[in-house]
Design a protein around this motif. Structure first.
Motif, PDB file in Angstrom:
ATOM      1  N   UNK A 110       1.781  11.719   4.099  1.00 58.84           N
ATOM      2  CA  UNK A 110       1.015  11.440   5.321  1.00 58.84           C
ATOM      3  C   UNK A 110       0.073  12.604   5.617  1.00 58.84           C
ATOM      4  N   UNK A 111      -1.140  12.298   6.021  1.00 57.76           N
ATOM      5  CA  UNK A 111      -2.064  13.357   6.382  1.00 57.76           C
ATOM      6  C   UNK A 111      -3.502  12.901   6.310  1.00 57.76           C
ATOM      7  N   UNK A 112      -4.393  13.853   6.446  1.00 57.04           N
ATOM      8  CA  UNK A 112      -5.819  13.556   6.528  1.00 57.04           C
ATOM      9  C   UNK A 112      -6.399  13.005   5.217  1.00 57.04           C
ATOM     10  N   UNK A 113      -5.854  13.402   4.076  1.00 58.68           N
ATOM     11  CA  UNK A 113      -6.425  12.988   2.798  1.00 58.68           C
ATOM     12  C   UNK A 113      -6.118  11.522   2.495  1.00 58.68           C
ATOM     13  N   UNK A 114      -4.841  11.156   2.521  1.00 63.58           N
ATOM     14  CA  UNK A 114      -4.441   9.797   2.154  1.00 63.58           C
ATOM     15  C   UNK A 114      -4.160   8.900   3.353  1.00 63.58           C
ATOM     16  N   UNK A 115      -4.072   9.472   4.528  1.00 66.30           N
ATOM     17  CA  UNK A 115      -3.727   8.674   5.688  1.00 66.30           C
ATOM     18  C   UNK A 115      -2.231   8.473   5.751  1.00 66.30           C
ATOM     19  N   UNK A 116      -1.819   7.209   5.799  1.00 62.40           N
ATOM     20  CA  UNK A 116      -0.392   6.913   5.904  1.00 62.40           C
ATOM     21  C   UNK A 116      -0.086   5.613   5.156  1.00 62.40           C
ATOM     22  N   UNK A 117       1.187   5.378   4.852  1.00 60.30           N
ATOM     23  CA  UNK A 117       1.552   4.109   4.228  1.00 60.30           C
ATOM     24  C   UNK A 117       1.213   2.935   5.148  1.00 60.30           C
ATOM     25  N   UNK A 118       0.596   1.897   4.564  1.00 59.84           N
ATOM     26  CA  UNK A 118       0.229   0.725   5.351  1.00 59.84           C
ATOM     27  C   UNK A 118       0.782  -0.574   4.781  1.00 59.84           C
ATOM     28  N   UNK A 119       1.283  -0.542   3.535  1.00 63.66           N
ATOM     29  CA  UNK A 119       1.806  -1.764   2.927  1.00 63.66           C
ATOM     30  C   UNK A 119       2.776  -1.402   1.810  1.00 63.66           C
ATOM     31  N   UNK A 120       3.761  -2.270   1.626  1.00 63.39           N
ATOM     32  CA  UNK A 120       4.689  -2.171   0.503  1.00 63.39           C
ATOM     33  C   UNK A 120       4.622  -3.478  -0.273  1.00 63.39           C
ATOM     34  N   UNK A 121       4.493  -3.360  -1.589  1.00 59.00           N
ATOM     35  CA  UNK A 121       4.485  -4.505  -2.493  1.00 59.00           C
ATOM     36  C   UNK A 121       5.753  -4.451  -3.328  1.00 59.00           C
ATOM     37  N   UNK A 122       6.284  -5.630  -3.658  1.00 58.68           N
ATOM     38  CA  UNK A 122       7.546  -5.694  -4.394  1.00 58.68           C
ATOM     39  C   UNK A 122       7.510  -6.790  -5.453  1.00 58.68           C
ATOM     40  N   UNK A 123       8.185  -6.522  -6.575  1.00 60.92           N
ATOM     41  CA  UNK A 123       8.411  -7.580  -7.563  1.00 60.92           C
ATOM     42  C   UNK A 123       9.793  -7.410  -8.150  1.00 60.92           C
TER      43      UNK A 123
END
Length: 123
Positions: A110-123
């Motif tokens: 988390x931070x200014x470069x990547x932002x934050x997690x917004x979605x999780x994908x699963x298979x």
């Protein structure tokens, strides 16, 4: 934990797709469907987006988390990064042209470069 050296051969999204010889840019979809491009990329690999940010480890499941910077109202501004869960329940990320790393939780980036997690994908 650093797992591999820096290289421009591949990036974070390519890493989550199991590719180490190409660059796959994150895609920010149009307003209101900002994750549509990532949905398409991951659907081709058999992933489905979960309705929540479920980081739990489940044996036999593969999970990818997508990061984005957000606007003040919480909407997605730009999709920026991806990480994949390994068989220990930790996550691995390729940092642009930088190294391949392992981190305990998606929130570790988390931070200014990547932002934050917004979605999780699963298979």
């Amino acid at each position: 934990e650093v797992l591999g050296p820096g290289t421009s051969d591949y990036n974070c999204i390519a890493h989550t797709l199991g590719e180490n010889d190409q660059w796959v840019n994150p895609v920010t979809g149009p307003k209101g469907s900002e994750l549509a491009g990532m949905d398409s990329i991951y659907a081709k690999q058999g992933y489905k987006r979960l309705s929540s940010l479920d980081y739990s480890y489940q044996k036999g499941k593969e999970k990818v988390v997508v990061y984005a910077t957000t606007n003040p109202d919480g909407t997605i501004r730009e999709v920026t990064h991806g990480a994949i869960q390994d068989d220990t329940g930790a996550w691995t990320s390729k940092l642009g042209q930088g190294p391949l790393i392992r981190h305990e939780t998606p929130d570790a980036l988390d931070g200014a470069v990547y932002g934050k997690p917004v979605a999780v994908y699963e298979k």
